[in-house]
Design an enzyme around this catalytic site. Structure first.
Site, PDB file in Angstrom:
ATOM      1  N   ASP A 111      40.164  47.238  38.663  1.00  0.00           N
ATOM      2  CA  ASP A 111      40.714  47.016  39.999  1.00  0.00           C
ATOM      3  C   ASP A 111      40.132  47.889  41.313  1.00  0.00           C
ATOM      4  O   ASP A 111      39.834  47.444  41.957  1.00  0.00           O
ATOM      5  CB  ASP A 111      42.216  46.877  40.125  1.00  0.00           C
ATOM      6  CG  ASP A 111      42.959  45.881  39.168  1.00  0.00           C
ATOM      7  OD1 ASP A 111      42.099  44.806  38.666  1.00  0.00           O
ATOM      8  OD2 ASP A 111      44.017  45.829  38.919  1.00  0.00           O
TER       9      ASP A 111
ATOM     10  N   GLY B 142      52.732  43.486  42.249  1.00  0.00           N
ATOM     11  CA  GLY B 142      52.970  42.840  41.107  1.00  0.00           C
ATOM     12  C   GLY B 142      52.376  41.528  41.002  1.00  0.00           C
ATOM     13  O   GLY B 142      52.712  40.792  40.186  1.00  0.00           O
ATOM     14  N   SER B 143      51.471  40.995  41.927  1.00  0.00           N
ATOM     15  CA  SER B 143      50.884  39.640  41.965  1.00  0.00           C
ATOM     16  C   SER B 143      49.818  39.522  40.940  1.00  0.00           C
ATOM     17  O   SER B 143      49.429  38.342  40.842  1.00  0.00           O
ATOM     18  CB  SER B 143      50.457  39.457  43.444  1.00  0.00           C
ATOM     19  OG  SER B 143      49.473  40.220  43.759  1.00  0.00           O
ATOM     20  N   GLY B 144      49.139  40.588  40.574  1.00  0.00           N
ATOM     21  CA  GLY B 144      48.154  40.161  39.441  1.00  0.00           C
ATOM     22  C   GLY B 144      46.670  39.982  40.005  1.00  0.00           C
ATOM     23  O   GLY B 144      45.864  39.593  39.715  1.00  0.00           O
ATOM     24  N   LEU B 145      46.737  40.384  41.317  1.00  0.00           N
ATOM     25  CA  LEU B 145      45.465  40.509  42.389  1.00  0.00           C
ATOM     26  C   LEU B 145      44.856  41.807  42.578  1.00  0.00           C
ATOM     27  O   LEU B 145      43.886  42.075  43.248  1.00  0.00           O
ATOM     28  CB  LEU B 145      45.500  39.732  43.585  1.00  0.00           C
ATOM     29  CG  LEU B 145      46.103  38.356  43.666  1.00  0.00           C
ATOM     30  CD1 LEU B 145      46.311  37.849  44.830  1.00  0.00           C
ATOM     31  CD2 LEU B 145      45.307  37.472  42.752  1.00  0.00           C
ATOM     32  N   GLY B 146      45.405  42.741  41.797  1.00  0.00           N
ATOM     33  CA  GLY B 146      44.805  44.142  41.968  1.00  0.00           C
ATOM     34  C   GLY B 146      45.322  44.808  43.228  1.00  0.00           C
ATOM     35  O   GLY B 146      44.658  45.636  43.610  1.00  0.00           O
ATOM     36  N   SER B 147      46.477  44.693  43.704  1.00  0.00           N
ATOM     37  CA  SER B 147      46.644  45.077  45.138  1.00  0.00           C
ATOM     38  C   SER B 147      47.118  46.340  44.965  1.00  0.00           C
ATOM     39  O   SER B 147      46.835  47.274  45.933  1.00  0.00           O
ATOM     40  CB  SER B 147      48.021  44.161  45.626  1.00  0.00           C
ATOM     41  OG  SER B 147      49.115  44.350  44.843  1.00  0.00           O
TER      42      SER B 147
ATOM     43  N   GLU C  47      45.365  57.432  39.982  1.00  0.00           N
ATOM     44  CA  GLU C  47      46.315  56.253  39.397  1.00  0.00           C
ATOM     45  C   GLU C  47      46.754  56.631  37.988  1.00  0.00           C
ATOM     46  O   GLU C  47      48.032  56.662  37.507  1.00  0.00           O
ATOM     47  CB  GLU C  47      46.047  54.834  39.550  1.00  0.00           C
ATOM     48  CG  GLU C  47      45.976  54.364  40.790  1.00  0.00           C
ATOM     49  CD  GLU C  47      45.673  52.981  40.958  1.00  0.00           C
ATOM     50  OE1 GLU C  47      46.409  52.165  40.441  1.00  0.00           O
ATOM     51  OE2 GLU C  47      44.468  52.567  41.382  1.00  0.00           O
TER      52      GLU C  47
END
Length: 361
Positions: free
Chosen positions: A179, A129-134, A167
């Site tokens: 992403d 949920g960091s916004g880095l496409g993890s 997904e």
């Protein structure tokens, strides 16, 4: 399906004596502009475009073969694990569903080498949920290592497409497709989304431009991760109901992705920073849930003290903020963000996409 303890390693007698331990990593990404235009139905109706670059932070997987017919998945990030037999039907119950979906698909892939079981360990260098496409980087990394174990040869396009379908279609997780392709290909990419087709255009960015970007950028963690589903659902609803502000924001995002791509390849970092600020102004129009009081205050303070532009790195609501600054004032911007309680991190870029290799026991 039964839960398993995350702590114990595979018993020595269950380890496979000949098949190698495999590892994989897939990079996280920074999205500069265009986010949201890759979320259906916008690309099917109007075509989308995204500019992004991958950074030196990764989702890692280690696969250790075993011989007892069991598969286990251990997530360091969530502190949980699941286990099931190689021939058991996988249950999707909200617990590590992303890696379970990849395993279920690949073990039955045409031409796959049958597996006698394995342990899969997953760790990501950014919180979920960091916004880095993890989350998508995890899926791409899992596909890479499980495909290698099963003898399935996939291209980066095939890995990204499979990750997207697992997904968005199989698990119905809201979101776009940028992403998965960023994690599979790596580097700076200008991506075009037309209908159900994705075209990845790798960009030749001069080393000096990359160094200047790294020199002038700040990445700030708000301290709050977010579940982006409600933001994405709201954005889609506003688009489908013809909300004028959302339409304007999405179409401007697409145009800004094109403009920022041109400035990036020309090496105009200052102009890239100014356009980053425009991209944030347009992104806010897509949903009222994207910004928070902390995000607005952080970006406002940064701009007032020398940042050329700033924006959230993902869907919004939390995660990381990205700033491009005048370097001589970068430390002043940093002090303002620290005063707000944000955590600052240095940024370096990585040109590598998903990579798989043999590990050591």
């Amino acid at each position: 399906m039964t839960g398993v303890d995350i702590t114990p390693a595979t018993p020595a007698g269950a380890q496979h004596p000949t098949r190698p331990v495999l590892r994989a990593r897939a990079p996280l990404r920074l999205s500069f502009a265009g986010g949201g235009t890759d979320v259906a139905p916008f690309p099917q109706r109007e075509g989308g475009a995204v500019l992004s670059g991958t950074i030196s932070a990764f989702a890692f997987c280690t696969l250790r073969p075993r011989v007892d017919g069991r598969i286990s998945v251990h997530s360091v990030d969530f502190g949980t694990a699941v286990g099931f037999g190689v021939d058991e039907e996988v249950e999707f119950d909200g617990n590590l569903d992303l890696p379970k979906a990849a395993i279920a698909r690949l073990r039955d892939f045409e031409g796959a080498i049958p597996t006698s079981g394995f342990d899969l360990f997953i760790h990501t260098q950014a919180p979920p949920g960091s916004g880095l496409g993890s989350s998508s980087a995890v899926m791409v990394s899992v596909i890479g290592v499980v495909a290698a174990h099963c003898g399935v040869d996939l291209t980066p396009y095939e890995i990204a497409d499979l990750a997207y379908r697992l997904e968005r279609e199989d698990l119905a997780v809201p979101g776009g497709s940028q992403d998965q392709y960023a994690a599979a290909f790596g580097g700076f990419n200008f991506m075009e989304f037309t209908g159900d087709q994705v075209l990845v255009n790798p960009l030749r960015v001069r080393p000096g431009t990359v160094h200047e970007l790294e020199h002038n950028m700040l990445l700030a963690f708000t301290g709050a991760t977010r579940v982006s589903d409600h933001i994405i659902d709201d954005q889609v609803h506003r688009y489908e109901t013809g909300n004028a502000e959302a339409l304007e924001g999405l179409r401007a995002q697409k145009q800004l992705a094109v403009a920022m791509k041109e400035e990036l390849v020309r090496g105009n970092v200052d102009e890239l920073g100014r356009l980053l600020g425009q991209a944030w102004a347009e992104k806010r129009k897509m949903s009222a849930r994207i910004a928070t009081p902390l995000i607005d205050e952080a970006i406002g303070r940064a701009l007032a003290h020398g940042a050329l532009g700033g924006k959230v790195t993902g869907a919004g609501g939390g995660g990381y903020l990205l700033f491009i600054c005048e370097f001589e004032r970068r430390h002043i911007v940093a002090a303002q963000l620290l005063e707000l309680g944000l955590r600052l991190e240095e940024v370096t870029f990585s040109g590598d996409g998903v990579t798989t290799w043999r590990g050591q026991r």
